[in-house]
Design an enzyme around this catalytic site. Structure first.
Site: not given
Lengths: 338, 321
Positions: A239, A258, A208
């Protein structure tokens, strides 16, 4: 007139044995992306534009494994997702299940600006991309040989998880790792394995990237983008595209997270930083520390944040987090470990 | 303390002129689902099981916008989504973009319990459903003539609606409102929430709303369980479900105060929610014209309603049943 501030990340949960050369490369990319953001902020750019532009850079550079070099699903394909949020009015846009879009964060922005919705996914998102004329490319572009190999290792590790041996060599001159992290004891031969998302840390690669920024007008924005999780089920949403989990921005702050996606979702991590500031009156760093220490339970994650007052903060309970930040008064930092 | 349950069939601009033949079956379903939920709680079933079974009933009812009776995308297809969350563990499961799964809420539960993930969407979710032997059916099963009509009207007006007809023909207006959901708490204070929907009429293919976004349309922790309904885009940005719990925890407000506070923060006409607290309290605020809803608490109180007036409520001595 407030002070600008910007913070970025390239993922939490870093192999403590990552060769020094790779570490330096990563730091150089972080510094370069930070500079791009700084230059834009100095010339009066708004937070939302800066967040998008910086995350585009992070997506495009192959070192951080989003976009080209993304983790592969269990089927060997790439499914990318991203979200962006404008602290002014809390407008937001998100995308999931992209397989040909070069810059997912920009598509997320278009969802926010050019569609009646906030979140588009899979074939619907791909169709929208084409209708908007964003740059697309064949899915094979995103698949690297290295990740094909990693996928194989991940599949093997999952089937022999507790027998996997990853030597943690704290004496190697090439590394300067921290030893925090989820350490799994292998009772068979007494070695220990650091794990993230169920994978040994040497296989897990943080997937991420993100940016949180506040401009001179005091407006905040946050954006997060990811290739997802190595060996994830096809169709798995993490997420990063979920507002309140991986990304959040309001008039008080902006946050990008993250780490272990499921833990971040359960903790509504990004929203909680802002909620603590808004409802409990905590300061930025206090709120960040609180969520990292109290909200993650067994989960491993990290986050970066800025406040509307020009502060930057970060927190993580993982082994390292690629990050960088800069503020208007001249502070600048790029780091990986504690 | 004591058990409590609340459920909804959607909030929106439900015309007070809603015809009897459209209103009666919806009210009857709300009553029936409330009874089912109450019976389950009295039989000491876990709240997670209770919310799932109530939402399954609501999904199976063609008069509400979830499961059968889901509104249609701009392509005339059905894309359903759902989410379930357990307050004690904060374990959750979510699904989006399913078109053949008879009960999306049950698939969400299987995702929660049988995968290392929380949320699966579209083809991946459909494939997983088949792998798990979850009940699937021809997608035509979910499509009702009313919704085909609604889509036509929306396209005619070039609009994406919260699945009910707008003022243009409000008199004939039908109210297939947003979402269905249920929240429950047992006598020991364990909480659970579940929400399911077909989304917005004429939505773009691939559009995801608030329902499956943990913290937006659905949330449960040790303090309360919340299921929201209304215009998804507003509920997402206001992180409605999470905020009710956050306001209770960080500002020390009661459930009712917190629920009202959060609904007031969403632009008028766009949201409603049902919530229960660990202490057995219930709140069902909405800032739309109406919200199909029902609730009951262990002390014998129960309520079924649509608008602010004409709320049917009862007090029953539960010690006898």
């Amino acid at each position: 007139m407030g002070a600008w501030a910007i913070t970025i990340h390239g993922g939490a949960g870093v192999d403590p044995n990552l060769p020094m050369e790779r570490q330096e490369q990563a730091k150089a990319v972080l510094a370069r992306c930070l500079e791009i953001g700084i230059t834009a902020l100095r010339s009066g750019a708004v937070a939302l534009d800066v967040a998008e532009m910086v995350v585009r850079e992070l997506e495009t550079d192959p070192i951080f494994n989003s976009g080209r070099g993304s983790a592969l699903t269990a089927l060997g394909t790439v499914e990318m997702e991203a979200s962006i949020m404008d602290g002014r009015g809390r407008r937001c846009g998100a995308v999931s299940g992209l397989s040909t879009v070069k810059n997912p964060v920009s598509l997320a922005r278009l969802v926010m600006d050019k569609s009646p919705h906030s979140y588009l996914a899979f074939s619907g998102a791909e169709d929208f991309a084409r209708s908007q004329g964003v740059e697309t490319i064949d899915n094979s572009y995103f698949i690297t040989d290295e990740n094909v190999g990693m996928l194989k290792l991940a599949k093997e590790a999952n089937s022999i998880m507790f027998d996997y041996r990853v030597p943690i060599d704290n004496n190697t001159k090439n590394t300067c790792g921290a030893s925090a992290g989820s350490i799994v004891n292998n009772s068979i031969d007494n070695t220990t394995t650091i794990q993230m998302n169920g994978l040994p840390i040497s296989i897990y690669a943080p997937e991420t990237v993100g940016c949180a920024v506040v401009d001179t007008q005091g407006n905040t924005a946050a954006a997060t983008s990811t290739g997802g999780l190595m060996n994830k089920m096809s169709g798995r949403i993490g997420d990063s595209p979920l507002i309140g989990a991986g990304t959040y921005a309001c008039n008080l702050c902006a946050v990008s997270c993250t780490g272990e996606g499921e833990a971040i979702i359960r903790a509504t991590l990004a929203r909680d930083v802002a909620a603590l500031m808004e409802y409990k009156g905590l300061g930025l760093q206090e709120a960040v520390d609180y969520v990292i220490n109290e909200r993650l339970d067994e989960g491993k994650a990290g986050l970066i944040a800025v406040s509307n007052a020009g502060e930057v903060a970060y927190g993580f309970n993982t082994v390292g987090m690629f990050r960088g930040s800069a503020t208007q008064n001249g502070f600048m930092e790029v780091a990986i470990w504690e | 303390m004591g058990w409590a349950i609340a459920l909804h069939g959607g909030a929106g601009d439900i015309p007070v002129t809603l015809a009897e033949e459209r209103r009666a079956p919806r009210e009857a379903t709300l009553r029936r689902c409330l009874s089912l939920g109450v019976a389950a709680l009295k039989a000491n079933q876990a709240p997670l099981d209770v919310v799932e079974l109530v939402v399954r009933e609501l999904e199976n009812c063609p008069h509400f916008n979830a499961g059968k009776g889901s509104v249609l995308t701009t392509k005339g297809t059905v894309e359903m989504e759902a989410c379930i969350m357990d307050g004690n563990t904060k374990n959750c499961g979510a699904v989006s973009g399913v078109s053949t799964v008879v009960n999306p809420i049950s698939l969400a539960r299987v995702i929660m319990e049988k995968t290392p993930h929380i949320y699966l969407g579209f083809d991946g979710a459909e494939a997983f459903a088949r792998e798990q032997g979850v009940e699937v059916v021809e997608t035509s099963h979910f499509i009702t003539q009313e919704n085909v009509e609604r889509l036509k009207q929306a396209k005619g007006a070039n609009r994406v609606q919260i699945d009910y007809t707008q003022p243009i023909s409000a008199v004939n207006g039908d109210s297939q409102i947003g979402t269905v959901g249920c929240v429950a708490v047992d006598g020991a204070g364990n909480l659970a929430a579940a929400t399911s929907t077909g989304g917005l009429v004429n939505k773009m293919v691939g559009r995801i709303g608030d329902t499956p976004v943990v913290g937006a349309g659905t949330y449960a922790n040790h303090l309360c369980a919340v299921s929201a309904t209304g215009k998804g885009e507003f509920i997402i940005r206001a992180t409605v479900a999470r905020d009710v719990a956050a306001v209770m925890e960080y500002k020390g407000l009661s459930l009712k105060e917190a629920a009202t506070y959060v609904i007031d923060s969403v632009p008028k006409g766009n949201a409603g929610l049902v919530a229960v607290s660990t202490n057995g309290e219930v709140a069902m605020p909405y800032n739309t014209t109406g919200m199909f809803r029902a609730c009951a608490t262990e002390d014998g109180y129960s309520e079924v309603g649509i608008w602010d007036t004409e709320v049917e409520n009862n007090f029953v001595d539960n010690s006898k049943s």
